[in-house]
Design an enzyme around this catalytic site. Structure first.
Site, PDB file in Angstrom:
ATOM      1  N   VAL A 108       0.866  -1.176   0.000  1.00  0.00           N
ATOM      2  CA  VAL A 108       0.000   0.000   0.000  1.00  0.00           C
ATOM      3  C   VAL A 108       0.902   1.225   0.000  1.00  0.00           C
ATOM      4  O   VAL A 108       1.829   1.322   0.810  1.00  0.00           O
ATOM      5  CB  VAL A 108      -0.912   0.023   1.241  1.00  0.00           C
ATOM      6  CG1 VAL A 108      -1.825   1.254   1.204  1.00  0.00           C
ATOM      7  CG2 VAL A 108      -1.737  -1.253   1.334  1.00  0.00           C
ATOM      8  N   CYS A 109       0.651   2.141  -0.928  1.00  0.00           N
ATOM      9  CA  CYS A 109       1.366   3.404  -0.984  1.00  0.00           C
ATOM     10  C   CYS A 109       2.889   3.180  -1.034  1.00  0.00           C
ATOM     11  O   CYS A 109       3.382   2.410  -1.845  1.00  0.00           O
ATOM     12  CB  CYS A 109       0.953   4.279   0.198  1.00  0.00           C
ATOM     13  SG  CYS A 109       1.415   6.011   0.069  1.00  0.00           S
ATOM     14  N   SER A 110       3.637   3.822  -0.126  1.00  0.00           N
ATOM     15  CA  SER A 110       5.097   3.731  -0.173  1.00  0.00           C
ATOM     16  C   SER A 110       5.629   2.394   0.328  1.00  0.00           C
ATOM     17  O   SER A 110       6.845   2.187   0.347  1.00  0.00           O
ATOM     18  CB  SER A 110       5.722   4.868   0.643  1.00  0.00           C
ATOM     19  OG  SER A 110       5.324   4.792   1.995  1.00  0.00           O
ATOM     20  N   THR A 128       2.239   3.462  -6.933  1.00  0.00           N
ATOM     21  CA  THR A 128       2.384   3.960  -5.573  1.00  0.00           C
ATOM     22  C   THR A 128       1.716   5.324  -5.549  1.00  0.00           C
ATOM     23  O   THR A 128       1.108   5.744  -6.535  1.00  0.00           O
ATOM     24  CB  THR A 128       3.869   4.039  -5.151  1.00  0.00           C
ATOM     25  OG1 THR A 128       3.958   4.374  -3.765  1.00  0.00           O
ATOM     26  CG2 THR A 128       4.628   5.073  -5.974  1.00  0.00           C
ATOM     27  N   SER A 160      -0.517  -0.602  -4.667  1.00  0.00           N
ATOM     28  CA  SER A 160      -1.606   0.368  -4.714  1.00  0.00           C
ATOM     29  C   SER A 160      -1.107   1.764  -4.397  1.00  0.00           C
ATOM     30  O   SER A 160      -0.001   1.952  -3.881  1.00  0.00           O
ATOM     31  CB  SER A 160      -2.714  -0.014  -3.719  1.00  0.00           C
ATOM     32  OG  SER A 160      -2.332   0.301  -2.401  1.00  0.00           O
TER      33      SER A 160
END
Length: 326
Positions: A108-110, A128, A160
């Site tokens: 998720v993300c970073s 990202t 994501s």
């Protein structure tokens, strides 16, 4: 609905992890359990010690990777700490261990920076948060970063965008395990957008510009986002809010510079584009996005994009082929 064998999900957390990146996906799996799935969620840290999230709330962990059986799904949440600082060696080693033993890996993300540090993203399409997409591409030159996607699947690797996109990612994982009906039931129960497609833009219509000031409009926005294909006519929305249609129209014009109908239409257009990008026919995309007919979808496409749905879909396919060949 459970297959009889628990599905183990391991979330690897660390000091500075973003709380919603952990809680969002975990809540999706927990809600799926309430509806018949059997996910066993373990929150782990590299050392087995509790961690402190980015907002200061302490997260109690279940142990270290060494204490956890092989997970079916391994998730690395994001946090503002990365990519601002080097990734700790113990976190890299923990991620490498869990990834090697997992059937499916997600970030998720970073959290993608952690997967990139163990070489898992080489040769793959990933995403990202758009703010750090350039940095991820620079650190992982063998990776194709798609900065505008909500989530991307490449084989058994899922990545994501930031925060709320982790919920979309988890819904996609539930759908892969249990089908679209359960996934949509989870989304409805959580009162979130009914699983935005991964290819949908991070800059989708509802996210552009400041949020509405008035509680009434915020209620409308939440209602439409929770079920884009529902009945959101002016009369229906006004009745739900116990205001007149005229008053609701005035609020939309003053705060969003549009009409209720055009606002609902913009969300449905955004969703239809995502379904087309996934490979659905134009007729299917129209129905899934809540348009009354293919013709109504076509009219909106031509008016807003100066292109037909079929031409738009051909263009998307050409773009994807070009990306994969680069």
């Amino acid at each position: 609905m459970s297959s009889g064998t628990p599905h183990r999900v391991a979330l690897l957390v660390y000091d500075g992890v973003k709380l919603l990146d952990v809680a969002g996906p975990a809540d999706v799996f927990a809600e799926a359990n309430r509806l018949g799935a059997d996910y066993r969620i373990a929150v782990l840290s590299a050392t087995g010690a509790d961690v402190r999230s980015s907002v200061g709330i302490r997260i109690a962990v279940d142990g270290s990777p060494a204490s956890e059986p092989a997970p079916d799904t391994f998730v690395v949440p994001g946090g503002d700490v990365y990519p601002r600082t080097p990734i700790a060696r113990e976190l890299v080693e923990a991620a490498r261990d869990l990834a090697a033993r997992s059937r499916r890996v997600a970030s998720v993300c970073s959290g993608a920076f952690v997967l990139g540090a163990i070489g898992l993203l080489d040769g793959k399409r990933v995403t990202t948060h758009w703010k750090v997409a350039g940095e991820l591409a620079a650190r992982c030159p063998k990776t194709h970063v798609e900065p505008d996607a909500i989530y991307v699947r490449d084989g058994t690797t899922f990545t994501s965008a930031g925060v709320a996109a982790g919920i979309d990612l988890a819904l996609a994982l539930v759908e892969e395990d249990h089908g679209s009906e359960l996934s949509r039931d989870v989304a409805r129960a959580m009162v979130v957008y009914l699983q935005r497609a991964g290819s949908q833009s991070q800059f989708s219509a509802p996210l552009q510009g400041p949020p509405p000031r008035s509680p009434a409009l915020r209620t409308v926005v939440d209602r439409v986002l929770a079920d884009p294909a529902g009945n959101h006519s002016l009369g229906e929305l006004a009745e739900h809010l116990h205001v007149s249609a005229r008053h609701l129209t005035r609020l939309f014009r003053e705060e969003l510079s549009t009409t209720p109908a055009r606002y609902v239409e913009s969300i449905r257009l955004d969703l239809a584009k995502s379904f087309l990008d996934q490979g659905h026919t134009a007729t299917q995309a129209a129905a899934l996005a809540g348009f009354p007919s293919y013709e109504s979808l076509r009219r909106v496409f031509v008016r807003e994009l100066s292109i037909s749905p079929a031409a738009y879909q051909r263009r998307c396919r050409t773009t994807r082929r070009a990306r994969r060949g680069s």
